[in-house]
Design an enzyme around this catalytic site. Structure first.
Site, mmCIF file in Angstrom:
data_model
loop_
_atom_site.group_PDB
_atom_site.id
_atom_site.type_symbol
_atom_site.label_atom_id
_atom_site.label_comp_id
_atom_site.label_asym_id
_atom_site.label_seq_id
_atom_site.Cartn_x
_atom_site.Cartn_y
_atom_site.Cartn_z
ATOM 1 N N LYS A 27 -9.656 -1.358 12.105
ATOM 2 C CA LYS A 27 -8.618 -1.167 13.122
ATOM 3 C C LYS A 27 -9.313 -1.226 14.469
ATOM 4 C CE LYS A 27 -5.803 1.965 10.300
ATOM 5 N NZ LYS A 27 -5.217 3.313 10.173
ATOM 6 N N ASP A 60 -3.517 4.752 -0.386
ATOM 7 C CA ASP A 60 -4.229 5.322 0.767
ATOM 8 C C ASP A 60 -4.034 6.838 0.769
ATOM 9 O OD1 ASP A 60 -5.400 5.954 3.168
ATOM 10 O OD2 ASP A 60 -4.079 4.716 4.414
ATOM 11 N N GLU A 118 -7.990 3.754 -0.554
ATOM 12 C CA GLU A 118 -8.425 3.905 0.831
ATOM 13 C C GLU A 118 -8.668 5.377 1.160
ATOM 14 O OE1 GLU A 118 -5.734 1.732 3.328
ATOM 15 O OE2 GLU A 118 -6.365 2.775 5.132
ATOM 16 N N LYS A 175 0.870 -1.175 0.000
ATOM 17 C CA LYS A 175 0.000 0.000 0.000
ATOM 18 C C LYS A 175 0.900 1.216 0.000
ATOM 19 C CE LYS A 175 -2.365 1.988 3.810
ATOM 20 N NZ LYS A 175 -3.245 1.770 4.964
ATOM 21 N N GLY A 233 -3.311 -0.695 10.328
ATOM 22 C CA GLY A 233 -2.315 -0.528 11.379
ATOM 23 C C GLY A 233 -2.212 0.917 11.812
HETATM 24 O O1 OSB Z 1 -4.209 5.399 7.236
HETATM 25 O O2 OSB Z 1 -3.810 3.340 7.504
HETATM 26 C C1 OSB Z 1 -3.544 4.506 7.742
HETATM 27 C C2 OSB Z 1 -0.291 4.755 9.720
HETATM 28 C C3 OSB Z 1 -0.645 5.717 10.624
HETATM 29 C C4 OSB Z 1 -1.895 6.259 10.585
HETATM 30 C C5 OSB Z 1 -2.816 5.870 9.625
HETATM 31 C C6 OSB Z 1 -2.464 4.900 8.694
HETATM 32 C C7 OSB Z 1 -1.179 4.344 8.737
HETATM 33 C C8 OSB Z 1 -0.689 3.370 7.789
HETATM 34 C C9 OSB Z 1 0.403 2.425 8.222
HETATM 35 O O3 OSB Z 1 -1.071 3.305 6.643
HETATM 36 C C10 OSB Z 1 -0.132 1.291 9.018
HETATM 37 C C11 OSB Z 1 0.948 0.497 9.693
HETATM 38 O O4 OSB Z 1 1.879 0.058 9.023
HETATM 39 O O5 OSB Z 1 0.851 0.296 10.916
HETATM 40 MG MG MG Z 2 -5.626 4.465 6.042
#
Ligand code: OSB
Ligand code: MG
Length: 377
Positions: free
Chosen positions: A268, A194, A219, A167, A296
């Protein structure tokens, strides 16, 4: 079955600061460190259950922050739980309904109760939640890079480590050309983008250009709390829309699905208020034919372990963002660390979250700790 009351003697809030191996950039800015809490609930028999607060120190992703989480736990959530002890962690989220929103604060406490309960029952958390998988497929989320070249290098490095789904973060000016280039170099890669709400509906024609690159999904292109405009955008895009920020509860998931605002949901645990709520959303999504995957929050090991446990449910069909510990940290807080081989993490078989806490490492990243005694015992 009559179950015993969970008697919690005290809760320790460990405030930690961990430095990311490499800074992570989204459409909002760059994160260098994770400043967060580990919630440790200790029962009368001296057993510990662990939860992790996934909020960031600033409210760019959702409204919560490390400080608001502390405030909510200390002044509202624990007093409520101590006064009304539960027999089963499912009851925690019912109690917490009396308190509006603040899902990450709620999830960090509820997670500790779930871990403790699972340890008491001597069952892996994943199994207790109804998960059947033994292995979890994981991908990697790559932040905005300084150049296209840097992005390609980064992706190459993760593919070499065995990850098979990538992603990438996009924002205005760093989107179409980057995705196009990635596609040229990696034509078969399971790729998604994303936006973290970087666009508006006026960008619909611009975003439509992404349809040429067979992305798994896009996303959260639009507003962090929007459904109607995502529904409108989805009508124009062939690429499936996945919602992240917009889904903060079971009710949000219901609305999004009803309005056709998304075809996929990034789930999440912290964003929706805990494991019980996450499982409810899972069951709804399965019944409506909406595929899920686990997102995450740059978690440390405890939060990661919780994410892996919920990912064991059948409705999680796409690889999650729950990469191995070494994608984030020089040293994680758990023993063993989470390891991904060929993009697959094996679930632990030990009770609870299934990973031991590395107390020595915890001390190294500790900022302070606050102990809250249960005066109702
Ligand atoms: O939008 O999914 C998200 C990290 C911090 C805040 C929001 C997001 C993210 C990530 C990374 O895309 C997720 C991860 O590797 O933990
Ligand atoms: Mg996201």
């Amino acid at each position: 079955m009559v179950e015993g009351i969970m008697r919690i003697e005290k809760v320790i809030l460990h405030r930690l600061n961990m430095e990311l191996k490499t800074p992570f950039t989204t459409s909002f800015g760059t994160i260098h460190n994770k400043d967060f809490f580990i919630v440790e609930a200790i029962d009368e028999e001296g057993r510990s259950g662990f939860g992790e607060s996934v909020a960031f120190s600033a409210p760019w992703y959702t409204e919560e922050t490390t400080e608001t989480v502390f405030h909510m736990i200390r002044n509202f959530l624990l007093p409520l739980l101590f006064k009304n002890p539960v027999q089963h962690p499912d009851e925690v989220s019912v109690l917490f309904r009396a308190i509006r929103r603040n899902p990450m604060a709620k999830a960090s406490v509820e997670g500790a109760w779930w871990d403790l309960y699972a340890k008491k029952k001597e069952q892996p958390l994943a199994k207790l939640l109804g998960g059947k998988k033994k292995e979890i497929e994981v991908g990697v989320s790559v932040g905005v890079q300084v150049s296209v070249g840097a992005m390609l290098e980064q992706i190459e490095a993760y593919l070499t480590q065995g990850y098979r789904r990538v992603k990438v973060k996009i924002k205005s000016g760093k989107d179409i050309e980057i995705i196009q280039k990635i596609r040229e170099v990696f034509p078969e890669l399971q790729l998604m983008a994303d936006a973290n709400s970087a666009y508006t509906l006026q960008d619909a024609n611009h975003l439509k250009k992404l349809d040429a690159f067979s992305l798994l999904m896009i996303e959260q292109p639009l507003g962090y709390n929007d459904f109607a405009e995502h529904a409108e955008l989805q009508k124009k895009l062939a690429t499936p829309i996945c919602l992240d920020e917009s889904i903060a509860s079971f009710h949000d998931a219901e609305q999004a699905i009803k309005l056709n605002a998304c075809q996929v949901i990034n789930l999440k645990i912290g964003r929706v208020g805990g494991l019980t709520e996450a499982r409810k959303i899972h069951d709804l999504a399965v019944s409506k034919g909406i595929p899920l995957w686990c997102g995450g929050m740059l978690e440390a090991g405890i939060g990661r372990a919780h994410s892996l446990a919920i990912s064991s449910l059948d409705g999680f069909v796409y690889p999650g963002d729950t990469s191995g510990s070494d994608r984030y940290w020089k040293k994680d807080l758990i023993k063993p660390e989470v390891t991904a081989e060929y993009g697959v993490v094996k679930l632990p078989e030990e009770p609870g979250i299934g990973f031991a806490i590395d107390r020595e490492q915890l001390e190294k990243v500790l900022i302070n700790r606050v102990t809250i005694l249960n005066s109702h015992l």
